[in-house]
Design an enzyme around this catalytic site. Structure first.
Site, mmCIF file in Angstrom:
data_model
loop_
_atom_site.group_PDB
_atom_site.id
_atom_site.type_symbol
_atom_site.label_atom_id
_atom_site.label_comp_id
_atom_site.label_asym_id
_atom_site.label_seq_id
_atom_site.Cartn_x
_atom_site.Cartn_y
_atom_site.Cartn_z
ATOM 1 N N PRO A 2 2.307 52.705 79.856
ATOM 2 C CA PRO A 2 2.027 53.520 78.981
ATOM 3 C C PRO A 2 0.689 54.141 78.544
ATOM 4 O O PRO A 2 -0.149 52.822 78.356
ATOM 5 C CB PRO A 2 2.763 52.915 77.445
ATOM 6 C CG PRO A 2 3.655 51.919 78.110
ATOM 7 C CD PRO A 2 2.924 51.490 79.443
ATOM 8 N N GLU A 3 0.317 54.975 78.356
ATOM 9 C CA GLU A 3 -1.200 55.495 77.978
ATOM 10 C C GLU A 3 -1.121 55.854 76.244
ATOM 11 O O GLU A 3 -0.089 55.666 75.725
ATOM 12 C CB GLU A 3 -1.787 56.353 79.023
ATOM 13 C CG GLU A 3 -2.157 55.846 80.330
ATOM 14 C CD GLU A 3 -3.101 56.628 80.716
ATOM 15 O OE1 GLU A 3 -4.159 57.308 80.020
ATOM 16 O OE2 GLU A 3 -3.334 56.611 82.040
#
Ligand SMILES: [Zn+2]
Length: 283
Positions: A2-3
């Site tokens: 996840p960013e």
């Protein structure tokens, strides 16, 4: 992994269940995630009220009324499930394998929030709120890219004299917080900048384009994430949803999506990290 936009989406999804909620019961099912959980973790969470749920870079910050902040990093596969009778409109069963649910929080309003992490690269801690800025995870973090603190002046100052390429410079968390491979590739494409350009060689107009591009690609991804909230299955599912919006990331050998550009997206690998770019329109 996840960013920033995915973490922000998780935060927004958790707000209805957790913000303002008191934790009436805490089930801690193992002593560690990626790192050991803090001493008396469940005991310190129990009874606390989460006054605000914030985000800094890729960390979720639950500001507790006990003077501590509950800090979570999702790692690679960490995700939250929300069930029970919570007041918000969101319900994620996430299809999560319950064997990987390591923490379950029950709120006074009846929400049941689980933290599920199959690979356990995620981590959590309880940090005194007053010491958060000087904690090793946060000290030296650059400005939030969507905040007013991140602008043309700050980025130009960070780039000045720098021979390192612009892609690696943007991945440096001291320059700007929370950017990873995906959105750096997207922002450079949007700004029409070649990832190998030395950061210090960019002209003021190019830095301005880059700042705008970073803010736009992140804001668009967060907006896309918001529309997936009701249908949230997993971190991977959310990332998959964003994927069709990517203009270069993961599109090696496919045609550039820029109007009138006849280029083909290329991938270069440096230090184990992929960069996707269009050699025809990124210079
Ligand atoms: Zn192109």
């Amino acid at each position: 992994m996840p960013e920033l936009p995915e973490v922000e989406t998780v935060r927004r999804g958790l707000i209805p269940a957790l913000e303002g909620a008191r934790l009436t019961r805490v089930e801690q099912r193992r002593p560690d995630l990626r790192f050991p959980l803090p001493a008396r973790f469940a005991e310190r969470l129990k009874g606390a009220r989460i006054e605000r749920l914030d985000r800094r870079a890729k960390y979720l910050l639950g500001r507790l009324d006990t003077g501590e902040t509950w800090v979570t990093h999702l790692g690679m596969t960490g995700r939250f499930t929300v069930g029970g009778e919570q007041p918000g409109q969101f319900h994620y069963d996430a299809g999560a394998d319950p064997r990987h649910t390591h923490l379950v929080l029950h709120t006074g309003a009846g929400a049941v929030v689980g933290f599920n992490d199959a690979r356990r690269f995620g981590y959590m801690d309880l940090i005194p709120t007053a010491e958060l800025d000087t904690h090793p995870w946060f000290t030296g973090l650059g400005p939030e890219p969507l905040s007013d603190a991140f602008g043309v002046e700050t980025l130009a100052a960070a780039f000045a004299g720098r021979r390192q390429n612009v892609k690696a410079t943007l991945l440096d968390q001291r320059v700007v917080a929370g950017l990873g491979n995906i959105y750096v590739s997207e922002a450079l494409h949007r700004a029409r900048l070649h990832p190998d350009t030395p950061a210090g060689a960019l002209k003021p107009a190019q830095v301005r384009r880059l700042v705008e591009a970073i803010k736009v690609v992140l804001a668009e991804a967060i907006a896309a994430g918001g529309s997936t909230l009701r249908d949230y299955r997993s971190a991977e599912g959310a990332l998959g949803y964003f994927q069709h919006r990517f203009r270069v990331y993961g599109r090696e050998e496919e045609p550039c999506l820029r109007d009138r550009c006849r280029g083909v997206v290329r991938r270069s690998v440096h230090a184990g990290r992929s960069t996707f770019f269009c050699p025809a329109c990124q210079r």
